[in-house]
Design a protein around this motif. Structure first.
Motif, short mmCIF file in Angstrom:
data_model
loop_
_atom_site.label_atom_id
_atom_site.label_comp_id
_atom_site.label_asym_id
_atom_site.label_seq_id
_atom_site.Cartn_x
_atom_site.Cartn_y
_atom_site.Cartn_z
N LYS A 194 -10.33 -4.18 6.45
CA LYS A 194 -11.14 -4.80 5.40
C LYS A 194 -10.80 -6.28 5.25
N SER A 245 -12.10 -14.63 -2.33
CA SER A 245 -11.95 -13.87 -3.58
C SER A 245 -12.42 -14.69 -4.78
N GLU A 291 -3.29 3.69 5.10
CA GLU A 291 -3.85 2.77 4.12
C GLU A 291 -3.66 1.32 4.55
N ASP A 318 -6.17 0.62 7.36
CA ASP A 318 -7.51 0.62 6.78
C ASP A 318 -7.74 -0.66 5.99
N SER A 319 -6.75 -1.03 5.17
CA SER A 319 -6.88 -2.25 4.36
C SER A 319 -6.91 -3.49 5.23
N HIS A 332 -10.30 -4.80 -3.97
CA HIS A 332 -9.69 -3.79 -3.10
C HIS A 332 -8.39 -3.35 -3.74
N GLY A 333 -8.01 -2.09 -3.56
CA GLY A 333 -6.72 -1.64 -4.06
C GLY A 333 -6.62 -0.14 -4.17
N TYR A 350 -13.26 -9.35 5.67
CA TYR A 350 -13.34 -10.28 4.54
C TYR A 350 -13.10 -11.72 5.02
N GLN A 387 0.85 -1.17 0.00
CA GLN A 387 0.00 0.00 0.00
C GLN A 387 0.90 1.24 0.00
#
Length: 484
Positions: free
Chosen positions: A154, A340, A147, A150-151, A348-349, A158, A142
């Protein structure tokens, strides 16, 4: 002179590549305005009182060398905080600048989306897995610590969706923590001043008790007993919320935002036992502590952490270019991989994630750390650093000190006996910071603690100088508050 010492000497004396911009310009036309005036007219500054800034203006930093930065008046300041915890190799490295230049000539940019890749991202990911403090399976690159955290949130959500448990969504972190500035990362952050007027934190982010033994321990309570009480409080919080709803626990090994505060003895051992009992994911935020800061390559090694996910940034590139990374173990990746496939993609990205130039710079920085034996170097400087902190304990404004490696802090008190703090109106932190500047020192004050994290290339003499200049700043501040 041994090889690591020679390396440090070269880094400290290196002059970065110079580009001549022809002086201040606006839209490619010469400007008669100074940078000071142009800043006042155009720039919004983070973590700044914007109204007061329009009255006082900026400090214009023109260049740096080693552990020092210079302003446009020619004044030199010793940077005791490595800028924002990140400038580990100091200011100016022609070696790294050359790597960035060559990388940009070869591949200015390409994304990692939809299966594309490039050598620098692959090489960096492999290297991070090689040096990880515990076995890790995959790396998601990232652009910043915010980031990365935050990622990682997620990814945690997930993961639990992939296991058919979407109700496991709540995240627990600690008071005094800081995990970034995105809406999710700041919700993780355990400091209400970051939430005011933003309508944050989001629901489902829970903050448990502060780790500050000096401030929060009960009379006669040992550090081990204090740690057990914190672990018991964590377990009580999990039971109150419902273990079936808790997704993960977030922790920075040393709390930067709490004033470079190390954990009390036995804390992580006791906390990890609670997390294991309730099958809660553990995320170690190594954004500040990673890459030598604590005297180990990772703070997780210093304190015996066994995280499922690690986030890192800052010293990953020695702050020379924006980059961060998330490391996840096989347990997590296996579920993410399968989910996925179920959803058709891991949707995500970020556009610049794994940028080839930033990844090349990070790889070179990691090579420099290897050549310097960075963790061993920090460990060798730790006694001098802690001695300087200890030397301040006799000052009337100092209640206690604590630190590890080259990170630590000084508790500021109004009264040493009662441990009382100054009223907010006194602005004791602001006074100390300003008096430090007058003594040629850049200091950070957070949560009534002076927080230190100097560049890792710092010398013993410069560490002693930090102590000397800090005492002068404290003396000046004491004279001011006594005159109020």
């Amino acid at each position: 002179m041994n090889a690591p010492t020679q390396m440090i000497a070269r880094l400290r004396s290196a002059v970065p590549l110079q580009l001549d911009y022809g002086g201040p310009t606006i839209m490619n036309k010469p400007s008669s305005l100074t940078y000071f005036e142009r800043d006042m007219a155009s720039v919004v500054h983070p973590q700044t009182n914007l109204l007061k800034h329009l009255q006082t203006g900026p400090t214009i930093v023109t260049h740096g060398e080693g552990v020092y930065v210079y302003d446009d008046a020619g004044d030199r300041f010793l940077d005791s905080g490595a800028a924002l915890w990140c400038n580990s190799l100091g200011y100016g490295s022609e070696r790294v600048a050359r790597v960035a230049y060559e990388a940009m000539q070869k591949l200015t940019y390409f994304q990692l989306f939809r299966g594309y890749s490039h050598g620098p991202a692959i090489d960096l990911s492999e290297r991070l897995l090689q040096i990880a403090p515990v076995p890790m399976s995959k790396v998601l690159l990232q652009c910043s610590g915010s980031e990365a955290n935050d990622s990682a949130v997620k990814i945690v959500w997930y993961y639990w969706h992939g296991l058919g448990k979407p109700e496991r969504r709540k995240i627990i972190s600690r008071q005094g923590s800081y995990h970034g500035s995105t809406c999710v990362a700041i919700s993780l952050t355990g400091n209400s001043s970051y939430h005011k007027s933003f309508g944050l934190p989001f629901d489902g982010f829970i903050h448990v008790d502060s780790l500050n033994y000096y401030r929060s321990a009960k009379p006669g309570e040992t550090e081990e007993q204090f740690s057990q009480r914190l672990a018991d409080a964590l377990e009580a919080t999990i039971l109150r919320e419902g273990p079936e709803t808790v997704a993960a626990f977030w922790a920075d090994p040393v709390q930067g935002n709490a004033g470079a505060l190390p954990p009390p003895k036995g804390y992580f051992e006791k906390v990890q036992a609670v997390l294991k009992k309730y099958d809660i994911l553990f995320v170690a935020d190594e954004v500040i502590c990673g890459f030598g800061r604590t005297g180990s390559m990772w703070g997780s090694q210093t304190y015996g952490l066994q995280p499922d996910i690690i986030t890192c940034a800052k010293q990953l590139s020695a702050a020379m270019l924006p980059i961060s990374a998330i490391l996840m173990n096989e347990k997590v990746f296996d579920v993410v991989k399968n989910e996925s496939n179920k959803q058709g993609a891991f949707v995500h990205g970020f556009t610049y994630a794994g940028h080839p130039v930033a990844a090349s710079v990070a790889l070179e920085v990691l090579k420099i750390y290897d050549e310097m034996d960075i963790a061993a170097r920090v460990k060798s400087l730790e006694p001098v650093f802690l001695q300087q902190l200890d030397g301040l304990t006799d000052h009337p404004l100092v209640g206690a000190v604590s630190g590890v490696g080259l990170i630590g802090g000084v508790e500021i008190v109004k009264d040493k006996e009662t441990r009382a703090s100054f009223d907010a109106g006194v602005d004791i932190g602001g006074r100390i910071v300003e008096n430090a500047r007058k003594n040629g020192l850049i200091l950070r004050v957070a949560s009534n603690r002076i927080a230190y994290s100097p560049p890792l290339i710092i010398s013993e003499d410069e560490i002693v100088d930090i102590g000397t200049r800090t005492r002068a700043a404290l003396d000046d501040t004491l004279a001011e508050v006594r005159a109020l």
